[in-house]
Scaffold this motif. Structure first.
Motif, PDB file in Angstrom:
ATOM      1  N   GLN A  68       0.820  -1.209   0.000  1.00 25.32           N
ATOM      2  CA  GLN A  68       0.000   0.000   0.000  1.00 25.32           C
ATOM      3  C   GLN A  68       0.858   1.266   0.000  1.00 25.32           C
ATOM      4  OE1 GLN A  68      -3.222   0.022  -0.475  1.00 25.32           O
ATOM      5  NE2 GLN A  68      -3.253  -2.204  -0.528  1.00 25.32           N
ATOM      6  N   ALA A  69       1.997   1.190   0.682  1.00 23.14           N
ATOM      7  CA  ALA A  69       2.905   2.337   0.695  1.00 23.14           C
ATOM      8  C   ALA A  69       3.449   2.606  -0.701  1.00 23.14           C
ATOM      9  CB  ALA A  69       4.045   2.093   1.671  1.00 23.14           C
ATOM     10  N   TYR A  70       3.769   1.534  -1.428  1.00 21.05           N
ATOM     11  CA  TYR A  70       4.278   1.701  -2.788  1.00 21.05           C
ATOM     12  C   TYR A  70       3.183   2.163  -3.736  1.00 21.05           C
ATOM     13  CZ  TYR A  70       8.787  -0.257  -1.569  1.00 21.05           C
ATOM     14  OH  TYR A  70      10.029  -0.448  -1.028  1.00 21.05           O
ATOM     15  N   LYS A  71       1.940   1.759  -3.481  1.00 19.81           N
ATOM     16  CA  LYS A  71       0.837   2.249  -4.299  1.00 19.81           C
ATOM     17  C   LYS A  71       0.628   3.749  -4.076  1.00 19.81           C
ATOM     18  CE  LYS A  71      -1.796  -2.022  -4.887  1.00 19.81           C
ATOM     19  NZ  LYS A  71      -3.095  -2.711  -4.671  1.00 19.81           N
ATOM     20  N   ALA A  72       0.865   4.214  -2.858  1.00 18.12           N
ATOM     21  CA  ALA A  72       0.781   5.652  -2.593  1.00 18.12           C
ATOM     22  C   ALA A  72       1.858   6.400  -3.375  1.00 18.12           C
ATOM     23  CB  ALA A  72       0.930   5.912  -1.094  1.00 18.12           C
ATOM     24  N   CYS A  73       3.044   5.804  -3.466  1.00 14.44           N
ATOM     25  CA  CYS A  73       4.116   6.412  -4.265  1.00 14.44           C
ATOM     26  C   CYS A  73       3.748   6.423  -5.739  1.00 14.44           C
ATOM     27  CB  CYS A  73       5.423   5.645  -4.053  1.00 14.44           C
ATOM     28  SG  CYS A  73       6.104   5.763  -2.381  1.00 14.44           S
ATOM     29  N   VAL A  74       3.123   5.342  -6.207  1.00 19.62           N
ATOM     30  CA  VAL A  74       2.692   5.275  -7.603  1.00 19.62           C
ATOM     31  C   VAL A  74       1.681   6.374  -7.898  1.00 19.62           C
ATOM     32  CG1 VAL A  74       1.408   3.901  -9.279  1.00 19.62           C
ATOM     33  CG2 VAL A  74       3.171   2.823  -7.880  1.00 19.62           C
ATOM     34  N   PHE A  75       0.722   6.556  -7.004  1.00 16.74           N
ATOM     35  CA  PHE A  75      -0.278   7.606  -7.190  1.00 16.74           C
ATOM     36  C   PHE A  75       0.391   8.975  -7.248  1.00 16.74           C
ATOM     37  CE2 PHE A  75      -3.023  10.864  -5.308  1.00 16.74           C
ATOM     38  CZ  PHE A  75      -4.111  10.806  -6.163  1.00 16.74           C
ATOM     39  N   MET A  76       1.376   9.196  -6.380  1.00 18.16           N
ATOM     40  CA  MET A  76       2.073  10.482  -6.362  1.00 18.16           C
ATOM     41  C   MET A  76       2.810  10.726  -7.669  1.00 18.16           C
ATOM     42  SD  MET A  76       5.130  12.236  -5.957  1.00 18.16           S
ATOM     43  CE  MET A  76       6.253  10.968  -5.402  1.00 18.16           C
ATOM     44  N   PHE A 112      13.275  10.771 -11.308  1.00 15.28           N
ATOM     45  CA  PHE A 112      12.438   9.719 -10.734  1.00 15.28           C
ATOM     46  C   PHE A 112      13.194   8.397 -10.629  1.00 15.28           C
ATOM     47  CE2 PHE A 112       9.811   6.053 -12.140  1.00 15.28           C
ATOM     48  CZ  PHE A 112       9.211   5.790 -10.911  1.00 15.28           C
ATOM     49  N   LEU A 113      13.916   8.024 -11.679  1.00 14.18           N
ATOM     50  CA  LEU A 113      14.653   6.764 -11.652  1.00 14.18           C
ATOM     51  C   LEU A 113      15.737   6.782 -10.574  1.00 14.18           C
ATOM     52  CD1 LEU A 113      14.992   6.028 -15.483  1.00 14.18           C
ATOM     53  CD2 LEU A 113      13.393   5.007 -13.846  1.00 14.18           C
ATOM     54  N   MET A 114      16.437   7.900 -10.435  1.00 18.03           N
ATOM     55  CA  MET A 114      17.467   7.998  -9.401  1.00 18.03           C
ATOM     56  C   MET A 114      16.835   7.948  -8.011  1.00 18.03           C
ATOM     57  SD  MET A 114      20.442   8.015 -10.703  1.00 18.03           S
ATOM     58  CE  MET A 114      21.320   8.510  -9.219  1.00 18.03           C
ATOM     59  N   ALA A 115      15.713   8.648  -7.813  1.00 19.63           N
ATOM     60  CA  ALA A 115      15.031   8.623  -6.520  1.00 19.63           C
ATOM     61  C   ALA A 115      14.495   7.227  -6.216  1.00 19.63           C
ATOM     62  CB  ALA A 115      13.888   9.639  -6.514  1.00 19.63           C
ATOM     63  N   ASP A 116      13.978   6.556  -7.236  1.00 15.07           N
ATOM     64  CA  ASP A 116      13.471   5.195  -7.055  1.00 15.07           C
ATOM     65  C   ASP A 116      14.595   4.242  -6.658  1.00 15.07           C
ATOM     66  OD1 ASP A 116      11.781   3.053  -7.022  1.00 15.07           O
ATOM     67  OD2 ASP A 116      11.697   2.815  -9.198  1.00 15.07           O
ATOM     68  N   LEU A 117      15.736   4.369  -7.317  1.00 13.79           N
ATOM     69  CA  LEU A 117      16.878   3.512  -6.981  1.00 13.79           C
ATOM     70  C   LEU A 117      17.383   3.787  -5.567  1.00 13.79           C
ATOM     71  CD1 LEU A 117      18.909   1.407  -7.934  1.00 13.79           C
ATOM     72  CD2 LEU A 117      20.298   3.256  -8.874  1.00 13.79           C
ATOM     73  N   LEU A 118      17.412   5.059  -5.168  1.00 15.59           N
ATOM     74  CA  LEU A 118      17.870   5.411  -3.828  1.00 15.59           C
ATOM     75  C   LEU A 118      16.942   4.840  -2.752  1.00 15.59           C
ATOM     76  CD1 LEU A 118      19.033   9.120  -4.285  1.00 15.59           C
ATOM     77  CD2 LEU A 118      20.467   7.137  -3.782  1.00 15.59           C
ATOM     78  N   GLU A 125      11.506  -6.293   4.082  1.00 18.17           N
ATOM     79  CA  GLU A 125      11.291  -7.446   3.206  1.00 18.17           C
ATOM     80  C   GLU A 125      10.537  -7.087   1.932  1.00 18.17           C
ATOM     81  OE1 GLU A 125       9.380 -10.452   5.434  1.00 18.17           O
ATOM     82  OE2 GLU A 125      11.052 -10.755   6.839  1.00 18.17           O
ATOM     83  N   GLY A 126       9.651  -6.112   2.013  1.00 19.28           N
ATOM     84  CA  GLY A 126       8.836  -5.768   0.841  1.00 19.28           C
ATOM     85  C   GLY A 126       9.465  -4.724  -0.058  1.00 19.28           C
ATOM     86  N   ALA A 127      10.780  -4.507   0.062  1.00 19.55           N
ATOM     87  CA  ALA A 127      11.435  -3.491  -0.757  1.00 19.55           C
ATOM     88  C   ALA A 127      11.320  -3.833  -2.236  1.00 19.55           C
ATOM     89  CB  ALA A 127      12.906  -3.366  -0.358  1.00 19.55           C
ATOM     90  N   GLN A 133       8.557  -0.694 -11.104  1.00 19.00           N
ATOM     91  CA  GLN A 133       7.960  -2.020 -11.299  1.00 19.00           C
ATOM     92  C   GLN A 133       6.503  -2.013 -10.868  1.00 19.00           C
ATOM     93  OE1 GLN A 133       9.946  -5.111  -9.080  1.00 19.00           O
ATOM     94  NE2 GLN A 133       8.311  -6.606  -9.449  1.00 19.00           N
ATOM     95  N   CYS A 134       6.204  -1.338  -9.766  1.00 11.66           N
ATOM     96  CA  CYS A 134       4.828  -1.240  -9.292  1.00 11.66           C
ATOM     97  C   CYS A 134       3.972  -0.448 -10.277  1.00 11.66           C
ATOM     98  CB  CYS A 134       4.815  -0.584  -7.909  1.00 11.66           C
ATOM     99  SG  CYS A 134       3.235  -0.687  -7.047  1.00 11.66           S
ATOM    100  N   ILE A 135       4.541   0.582 -10.884  1.00 11.06           N
ATOM    101  CA  ILE A 135       3.811   1.363 -11.890  1.00 11.06           C
ATOM    102  C   ILE A 135       3.478   0.493 -13.098  1.00 11.06           C
ATOM    103  CG2 ILE A 135       4.007   3.267 -13.533  1.00 11.06           C
ATOM    104  CD1 ILE A 135       5.593   4.799 -11.477  1.00 11.06           C
ATOM    105  N   ALA A 136       4.447  -0.283 -13.564  1.00 15.02           N
ATOM    106  CA  ALA A 136       4.214  -1.168 -14.710  1.00 15.02           C
ATOM    107  C   ALA A 136       3.123  -2.186 -14.400  1.00 15.02           C
ATOM    108  CB  ALA A 136       5.514  -1.871 -15.092  1.00 15.02           C
ATOM    109  N   ASP A 137       3.139  -2.751 -13.199  1.00 19.13           N
ATOM    110  CA  ASP A 137       2.113  -3.721 -12.812  1.00 19.13           C
ATOM    111  C   ASP A 137       0.739  -3.067 -12.733  1.00 19.13           C
ATOM    112  OD1 ASP A 137       4.099  -5.614 -12.651  1.00 19.13           O
ATOM    113  OD2 ASP A 137       4.349  -5.424 -10.468  1.00 19.13           O
ATOM    114  N   THR A 138       0.686  -1.836 -12.216  1.00 17.99           N
ATOM    115  CA  THR A 138      -0.588  -1.126 -12.104  1.00 17.99           C
ATOM    116  C   THR A 138      -1.181  -0.833 -13.482  1.00 17.99           C
ATOM    117  OG1 THR A 138       0.140  -0.095 -10.026  1.00 17.99           O
ATOM    118  CG2 THR A 138      -1.716   0.920 -11.177  1.00 17.99           C
ATOM    119  N   ILE A 139      -0.336  -0.405 -14.415  1.00 18.84           N
ATOM    120  CA  ILE A 139      -0.819  -0.107 -15.768  1.00 18.84           C
ATOM    121  C   ILE A 139      -1.327  -1.370 -16.455  1.00 18.84           C
ATOM    122  CG2 ILE A 139      -0.103   0.684 -18.058  1.00 18.84           C
ATOM    123  CD1 ILE A 139       1.825   2.594 -16.702  1.00 18.84           C
TER     124      ILE A 139
END
Length: 264
Positions: free
Chosen positions: A56-64, A122-128, A139-141, A146-152
């Motif tokens: 859910q935390a990663y979905k919030a990032c995807v929405f942002m 975005f890619l650099m921030a995502d990698l960081l 564990e859920g890192a 990847q989450c954006i691609a799955d959502t689309i």
């Protein structure tokens, strides 16, 4: 001058990029820092459903990220003059040995040139955030991209909305983008023209809503709207978009170094 010369435009592009290189780098670094902090806030601090760093935390990032991307597109034209500071830069723009059309196209393309900066940030921030979450032992890192691609993929596989509806939604965003292009050249404020344009659009919407006849029901667009109506809407939006860009260019041709609040 209204003619467009490719060779002269190429010189203008190289000159503009060399002058504003620091501005592009500054925006890229600012976006990277901001997105990194937001990603870490959602994945490392916020507790969603008694779980820190969950899906859910990663979905919030995807929405942002998606919301920011849409805002960048809609408001992109307002960045035409963001790299310019003061009357000196305005005067220098007017004195460049290029036609008004070439200058307008170059300034408009600034937001397009910012797109790879945004993607790179975005890619650099995502990698960081991924590396930090891995080092913290979450564990859920995972990567947000990847989450954006799955959502689309899930959206396209489960969506029953006709393609014409998607095209209509995009055309409405394009039309709003063109309205902000008009505001970018109409209002003299380079930094706050998007705020002034937003206020003007809200005020116009309120006025039109008050003048709208009560006997005529407002148009609602949903999955039950006929395809023919959506096609007509797309055509109307396309005509309005072309008109808005023409108007924006005409106002740009009347750009003044000395003025109060608007270019007229």
């Amino acid at each position: 001058m209204i003619q467009f010369n490719i060779r002269r435009f190429a010189y203008l592009v190289r000159w503009s990029l060399s002058i504003d290189k620091r501005w592009f780098v500054k925006n890229t670094l600012a976006w990277m820092v901001a997105m990194t902090l937001v990603f870490l806030f959602f994945t490392c601090i916020v507790n969603i459903n008694n779980n820190i760093g969950g899906i859910q935390a990663y979905k919030a990032c995807v929405f942002m990220v998606i919301a920011t991307s849409v805002a960048l597109f809609v408001l992109g034209a307002t960045m035409m003059f963001n790299s310019m500071r003061g009357k000196h830069d305005d005067k220098r723009l007017m004195m460049l040995p290029a036609s008004n059309l070439e200058k307008y196209v170059m300034r408009y393309c600034y937001w397009i040139l910012l797109l790879p900066c945004f993607v790179g940030a975005f890619l650099m921030a995502d990698l960081l955030q991924f590396l930090i979450n891995v080092l913290l032992g979450h564990e859920g890192a995972m990567l947000i991209v990847q989450c954006i691609a799955d959502t689309i993929m899930q959206f396209h596989s489960s969506s029953a909305v006709p393609g014409t509806f998607d095209v209509s939604a995009v055309m409405i965003l394009v039309w709003l983008h063109s309205l902000y292009a008009v505001g970018a050249t109409f209002f003299r404020s380079h930094k706050y023209n998007w705020i002034l344009t937003s206020i003007a659009l809200i005020a116009l919407s309120i006025i039109l809503g008050a003048l709208w006849p009560e006997s005529v029901a407002p148009m609602r667009i949903d999955e039950h709207t006929p395809v023919s109506v959506l096609r007509i809407l797309c055509m109307v939006m396309a005509v309005l978009t072309v008109f808005d860009f023409w108007l924006s260019y005409r106002i740009f041709c009347r750009h003044q170094v000395i003025g109060s609040y608007v270019n007229l």
